[in-house]
Design a protein around this motif. Structure first.
Motif, PDB file in Angstrom:
ATOM      1  N   UNK A   8      20.048  30.203  19.225  1.00  0.00           N
ATOM      2  CA  UNK A   8      20.615  30.852  18.040  1.00  0.00           C
ATOM      3  C   UNK A   8      19.529  31.535  17.213  1.00  0.00           C
ATOM      4  N   UNK A   9      18.309  30.973  17.231  1.00  0.00           N
ATOM      5  CA  UNK A   9      17.196  31.605  16.521  1.00  0.00           C
ATOM      6  C   UNK A   9      16.807  32.924  17.182  1.00  0.00           C
ATOM      7  N   UNK A  56       8.812  36.448  12.082  1.00  0.00           N
ATOM      8  CA  UNK A  56       8.638  34.992  12.104  1.00  0.00           C
ATOM      9  C   UNK A  56       8.085  34.502  10.770  1.00  0.00           C
ATOM     10  N   UNK A  57       7.137  35.239  10.208  1.00  0.00           N
ATOM     11  CA  UNK A  57       6.595  34.873   8.895  1.00  0.00           C
ATOM     12  C   UNK A  57       7.695  34.918   7.842  1.00  0.00           C
ATOM     13  N   UNK A  58       8.488  36.000   7.865  1.00  0.00           N
ATOM     14  CA  UNK A  58       9.582  36.126   6.891  1.00  0.00           C
ATOM     15  C   UNK A  58      10.600  35.016   7.094  1.00  0.00           C
ATOM     16  N   UNK A  59      10.961  34.740   8.348  1.00  0.00           N
ATOM     17  CA  UNK A  59      11.968  33.726   8.630  1.00  0.00           C
ATOM     18  C   UNK A  59      11.531  32.350   8.134  1.00  0.00           C
ATOM     19  N   UNK A  60      10.271  31.987   8.337  1.00  0.00           N
ATOM     20  CA  UNK A  60       9.796  30.680   7.897  1.00  0.00           C
ATOM     21  C   UNK A  60       9.690  30.585   6.378  1.00  0.00           C
ATOM     22  N   UNK A  61       9.512  31.724   5.720  1.00  0.00           N
ATOM     23  CA  UNK A  61       9.440  31.732   4.256  1.00  0.00           C
ATOM     24  C   UNK A  61      10.828  31.735   3.636  1.00  0.00           C
ATOM     25  N   UNK A  62      11.809  32.273   4.363  1.00  0.00           N
ATOM     26  CA  UNK A  62      13.166  32.412   3.832  1.00  0.00           C
ATOM     27  C   UNK A  62      14.174  31.698   4.745  1.00  0.00           C
ATOM     28  N   UNK A  63      13.853  30.468   5.123  1.00  0.00           N
ATOM     29  CA  UNK A  63      14.710  29.726   6.047  1.00  0.00           C
ATOM     30  C   UNK A  63      16.100  29.472   5.487  1.00  0.00           C
ATOM     31  N   UNK A  64      16.237  29.480   4.163  1.00  0.00           N
ATOM     32  CA  UNK A  64      17.548  29.230   3.547  1.00  0.00           C
ATOM     33  C   UNK A  64      18.259  30.521   3.153  1.00  0.00           C
ATOM     34  N   UNK A 124      10.695  24.068  15.537  1.00  0.00           N
ATOM     35  CA  UNK A 124      10.441  22.686  15.105  1.00  0.00           C
ATOM     36  C   UNK A 124      11.577  22.232  14.206  1.00  0.00           C
ATOM     37  N   UNK A 125      12.399  21.292  14.696  1.00  0.00           N
ATOM     38  CA  UNK A 125      13.546  20.831  13.927  1.00  0.00           C
ATOM     39  C   UNK A 125      13.123  20.006  12.720  1.00  0.00           C
ATOM     40  N   UNK A 126      11.946  19.396  12.759  1.00  0.00           N
ATOM     41  CA  UNK A 126      11.510  18.553  11.649  1.00  0.00           C
ATOM     42  C   UNK A 126      11.099  19.367  10.434  1.00  0.00           C
ATOM     43  N   UNK A 127      10.661  20.589  10.653  1.00  0.00           N
ATOM     44  CA  UNK A 127      10.212  21.445   9.545  1.00  0.00           C
ATOM     45  C   UNK A 127      11.031  22.704   9.386  1.00  0.00           C
ATOM     46  N   UNK A 128      11.978  22.942  10.305  1.00  0.00           N
ATOM     47  CA  UNK A 128      12.789  24.163  10.308  1.00  0.00           C
ATOM     48  C   UNK A 128      11.905  25.403  10.309  1.00  0.00           C
ATOM     49  N   UNK A 129      10.919  25.390  11.200  1.00  0.00           N
ATOM     50  CA  UNK A 129      10.002  26.520  11.312  1.00  0.00           C
ATOM     51  C   UNK A 129       9.983  27.015  12.753  1.00  0.00           C
ATOM     52  N   UNK A 150       9.379  13.777  16.340  1.00  0.00           N
ATOM     53  CA  UNK A 150       9.578  15.207  16.118  1.00  0.00           C
ATOM     54  C   UNK A 150      10.221  15.807  17.363  1.00  0.00           C
ATOM     55  N   UNK A 151      11.190  16.695  17.153  1.00  0.00           N
ATOM     56  CA  UNK A 151      11.846  17.392  18.264  1.00  0.00           C
ATOM     57  C   UNK A 151      11.592  18.893  18.100  1.00  0.00           C
ATOM     58  N   UNK A 152      11.066  19.522  19.156  1.00  0.00           N
ATOM     59  CA  UNK A 152      10.779  20.958  19.159  1.00  0.00           C
ATOM     60  C   UNK A 152      11.543  21.599  20.309  1.00  0.00           C
ATOM     61  N   UNK A 153      12.333  22.610  20.014  1.00  0.00           N
ATOM     62  CA  UNK A 153      13.053  23.368  21.040  1.00  0.00           C
ATOM     63  C   UNK A 153      12.197  24.560  21.461  1.00  0.00           C
ATOM     64  N   UNK A 154      11.988  24.717  22.751  1.00  0.00           N
ATOM     65  CA  UNK A 154      11.096  25.767  23.242  1.00  0.00           C
ATOM     66  C   UNK A 154      11.782  26.579  24.325  1.00  0.00           C
TER      67      UNK A 154
END
Length: 215
Positions: free
Chosen positions: A158-159, A187-195, A77-82, A21-25
């Motif tokens: 970019x996020x 953040x909640x909205x972004x993770x729910x509407x990632x696409x 989190x690049x593995x989950x796009x969250x 897993x790769x996480x950008x922080x």
């Protein structure tokens, strides 16, 4: 760095010892209590208008800011796009390690993770304070640092552009609590509407601009 992204994107398989897993922080801020320029809702311009009820509220002046600042510690989190984030009053090494422990808790201990970071001093181990390196070695974590002046390589940048565009532009929060609540809701909205097409457009444009600035 690019090898980690290739693994995260599925372009090459992970080898022995490579992270799963790769996480950008990174930190976003400082978050001031001030009017932020940007688009906002206003009544349609029709007729001469009324000075007592202007169609668009003027941005107030902020000559004094007695409430201090806050910082957003965020991980992508690049593995989950969250996207994950905590608003803190300080961004020292202690707060950084506390957020890293939170990121580590998102995956089982046997899953090796890599955290992409810039070279901000609290992210590093020093001769007088080795807590960062000691924690990483003890918790199956690889710390990957972008080159100096290469912060654009961290995909969380970019996020942050999208966060500013959707959550902060055109706002004037009365308190840090209200501002932090807005960021958490985003953040909640972004993770729910990632696409969401609007979100993807802003992120893609921001990533392209950052790459072009250093090309």
């Amino acid at each position: 760095m690019l090898e980690l992204y290739a693994i995260a994107d599925g372009k090459r398989p992970a080898g022995e010892g490579d992270p799963d897993v790769v996480i950008c922080m990174d930190e976003f801020g400082p978050l001031n209590l001030q009017p932020h320029p940007g688009r906002q809702w206003a009544r349609v311009a029709d007729g001469p208008g009324d000075h007592a009820r202007p169609r668009r509220r003027r941005r107030r002046a902020t000559y004094k800011r007695p409430h201090g600042v806050r910082h957003l510690m965020a991980g992508y989190d690049l593995s989950t796009d969250r996207l994950y984030g905590h608003v803190v009053a300080r961004k020292g090494r202690t707060e950084f390690l506390a957020f890293c422990r939170y990121l580590r808790s998102l995956h089982p201990p046997e899953v090796r993770i890599a955290i992409v970071l810039d070279n901000y001093s609290p992210h590093l181990s020093t001769k007088t304070d080795s807590r960062v390196g000691d924690w990483a070695d003890a918790n199956n974590v690889e710390l990957a640092y972008v080159p100096f002046y290469g912060s654009w390589l961290n995909r969380i940048e970019a996020q942050f552009t999208a966060l500013r565009y959707f959550a902060l532009d055109g706002t004037d929060h009365p308190s840090h609590r209200a501002q932090a609540s807005m960021i958490r809701r985003y953040i909640i909205w972004r993770n729910t509407h990632a696409t969401d097409p609007r979100l993807r457009k802003v992120v893609k444009r921001a990533a392209t601009i950052k790459r072009a600035k250093v090309a």
